[in-house]
Design a protein around this motif. Structure first.
Motif, PDB file in Angstrom:
ATOM      1  N   GLN A  61      -2.446  -4.103   5.314  1.00  0.00           N
ATOM      2  CA  GLN A  61      -2.361  -2.672   5.512  1.00  0.00           C
ATOM      3  C   GLN A  61      -3.446  -1.982   4.694  1.00  0.00           C
ATOM      4  OE1 GLN A  61      -0.356  -1.076   7.647  1.00  0.00           O
ATOM      5  NE2 GLN A  61       0.395  -3.067   8.326  1.00  0.00           N
ATOM      6  N   PRO A  62      -4.134  -0.983   5.261  1.00  0.00           N
ATOM      7  CA  PRO A  62      -5.186  -0.285   4.512  1.00  0.00           C
ATOM      8  C   PRO A  62      -4.681   0.262   3.184  1.00  0.00           C
ATOM      9  CG  PRO A  62      -5.247   0.330   6.834  1.00  0.00           C
ATOM     10  CD  PRO A  62      -4.003  -0.495   6.641  1.00  0.00           C
ATOM     11  N   GLY A  63      -5.473   0.052   2.129  1.00  0.00           N
ATOM     12  CA  GLY A  63      -5.144   0.590   0.813  1.00  0.00           C
ATOM     13  C   GLY A  63      -4.086  -0.169   0.043  1.00  0.00           C
ATOM     14  N   TRP A  64      -3.707  -1.374   0.503  1.00  0.00           N
ATOM     15  CA  TRP A  64      -2.610  -2.069  -0.167  1.00  0.00           C
ATOM     16  C   TRP A  64      -2.935  -2.434  -1.606  1.00  0.00           C
ATOM     17  CZ3 TRP A  64      -2.490  -7.283  -1.859  1.00  0.00           C
ATOM     18  CH2 TRP A  64      -3.618  -8.042  -1.526  1.00  0.00           C
ATOM     19  N   LEU A  65      -4.225  -2.613  -1.931  1.00  0.00           N
ATOM     20  CA  LEU A  65      -4.579  -2.953  -3.313  1.00  0.00           C
ATOM     21  C   LEU A  65      -4.367  -1.776  -4.266  1.00  0.00           C
ATOM     22  CD1 LEU A  65      -7.760  -5.172  -2.816  1.00  0.00           C
ATOM     23  CD2 LEU A  65      -5.579  -5.863  -3.832  1.00  0.00           C
ATOM     24  N   ASN A  66      -4.213  -0.562  -3.740  1.00  0.00           N
ATOM     25  CA  ASN A  66      -3.895   0.579  -4.595  1.00  0.00           C
ATOM     26  C   ASN A  66      -2.496   0.466  -5.184  1.00  0.00           C
ATOM     27  OD1 ASN A  66      -6.296   2.060  -4.409  1.00  0.00           O
ATOM     28  ND2 ASN A  66      -5.694   2.995  -2.462  1.00  0.00           N
ATOM     29  N   ARG A  67      -1.662  -0.338  -4.534  1.00  0.00           N
ATOM     30  CA  ARG A  67      -0.273  -0.475  -4.968  1.00  0.00           C
ATOM     31  C   ARG A  67      -0.061  -1.651  -5.904  1.00  0.00           C
ATOM     32  NH1 ARG A  67       2.869  -0.429   0.665  1.00  0.00           N
ATOM     33  NH2 ARG A  67       4.669  -0.543  -0.748  1.00  0.00           N
ATOM     34  N   VAL A  68      -1.147  -2.347  -6.215  1.00  0.00           N
ATOM     35  CA  VAL A  68      -1.081  -3.473  -7.148  1.00  0.00           C
ATOM     36  C   VAL A  68      -1.245  -2.954  -8.568  1.00  0.00           C
ATOM     37  CG1 VAL A  68      -2.247  -5.593  -7.864  1.00  0.00           C
ATOM     38  CG2 VAL A  68      -1.963  -5.088  -5.437  1.00  0.00           C
TER      39      VAL A  68
END
Length: 246
Positions: free
Chosen positions: A131-138
């Motif tokens: 999903q786009p931007g999923w690394l922002n939630r890491v």
């Protein structure tokens, strides 16, 4: 980003001749890429969609003479790398070259991003990694580990194309989208805070050219190219006709 033609056609980047190139190929889909699956639960091989995607990527790269393929040691990446290598070495039989090609195969531990996520205490099982931007939630600690490890991998890839005795050199790196996103960040001299700004799909191809040789800055010619995958760029769902439900 899609282009009217093949992103690997020709030997120019922005009108400038380039003879050194790193191509980032995301491994094909695995069972863990499904919407309800935990993507880092185990070292999973390619599923049928992933096998097709790897073959499509290999076909796209047939127009290039690949010198070496460096992959993550994980099964899906190795299987994708093998598919590319087999097509490259059959270039003469396929009519793409007049002589057989020899491709050097390597595995690089620093391209193994899955181990980082498995060892993390953060629960990331509730969101899919495509999903786009999923690394922002890491969490920040996990991003830092990913960033540091990818920095080592990027320097190793630069070393792989630094042989000045070779007029042209193409290195293909195969791994999980997360590691390739971080590699792009290093190429662009960004910081780890930018990781969530990029998105890569399974089976996608990203091309980095070096018109000023490896000591110069890399030029990202194409990001997340998936046109070569055709209908296999996303999971296939069965159509509903005449009101029929499945």
């Amino acid at each position: 980003m899609q282009t009217p033609g093949s992103p690997i056609a020709g030997g120019k980047s922005g009108g400038r001749e380039t003879s050194k190139r790193i191509i980032l190929v995301c491994n094909g889909s695995t069972q863990g890429n499904t919407e309800d699956g935990f993507p880092f639960a185990s070292d999973q091989p390619l599923n049928m969609l992933g096998v097709i995607q790897s073959q499509k990527s290999a076909e796209l790269l047939l127009d290039l003479k690949v010198n070496s393929i460096i992959s993550s040691p994980k099964k899906a990446s190795v299987e994708t790398a093998v598919a590319i290598s087999m097509v490259q070495e059959a270039a003469d039989c396929l009519g793409a070259d007049c002589v057989p090609r020899y491709v050097e195969m390597k595995q690089m531990g620093d391209l193994d991003v899955e181990t980082i996520f498995k060892q993390s205490e953060m629960d990331i099982s509730n969101f899919p990694p495509f999903q786009p931007g999923w690394l922002n939630r890491v969490d920040d600690g996990l991003r830092t580990t990913l960033w540091d490890q990818s920095g080592k991998a990027w320097r190793s890839l630069l070393d792989a194309i630094s042989d000045e005795s070779r007029a042209e050199e193409v290195v293909v790196a195969v791994g999980h989208p997360a590691i390739h996103i971080a590699l792009m960040g290093h190429c662009l001299n960004l910081t780890k805070e930018w990781l969530g700004s990029f998105h890569l799909d399974a089976g996608s191809v990203t091309v980095v050219d070096f018109p000023d040789r490896p000591k110069g800055k890399g030029v990202i010619r194409c990001i997340n190219y998936t046109a070569h995958l055709g209908r296999w760029s996303i999971p296939i769902t069965r159509s509903t006709e005449d009101g029929e439900e499945f």
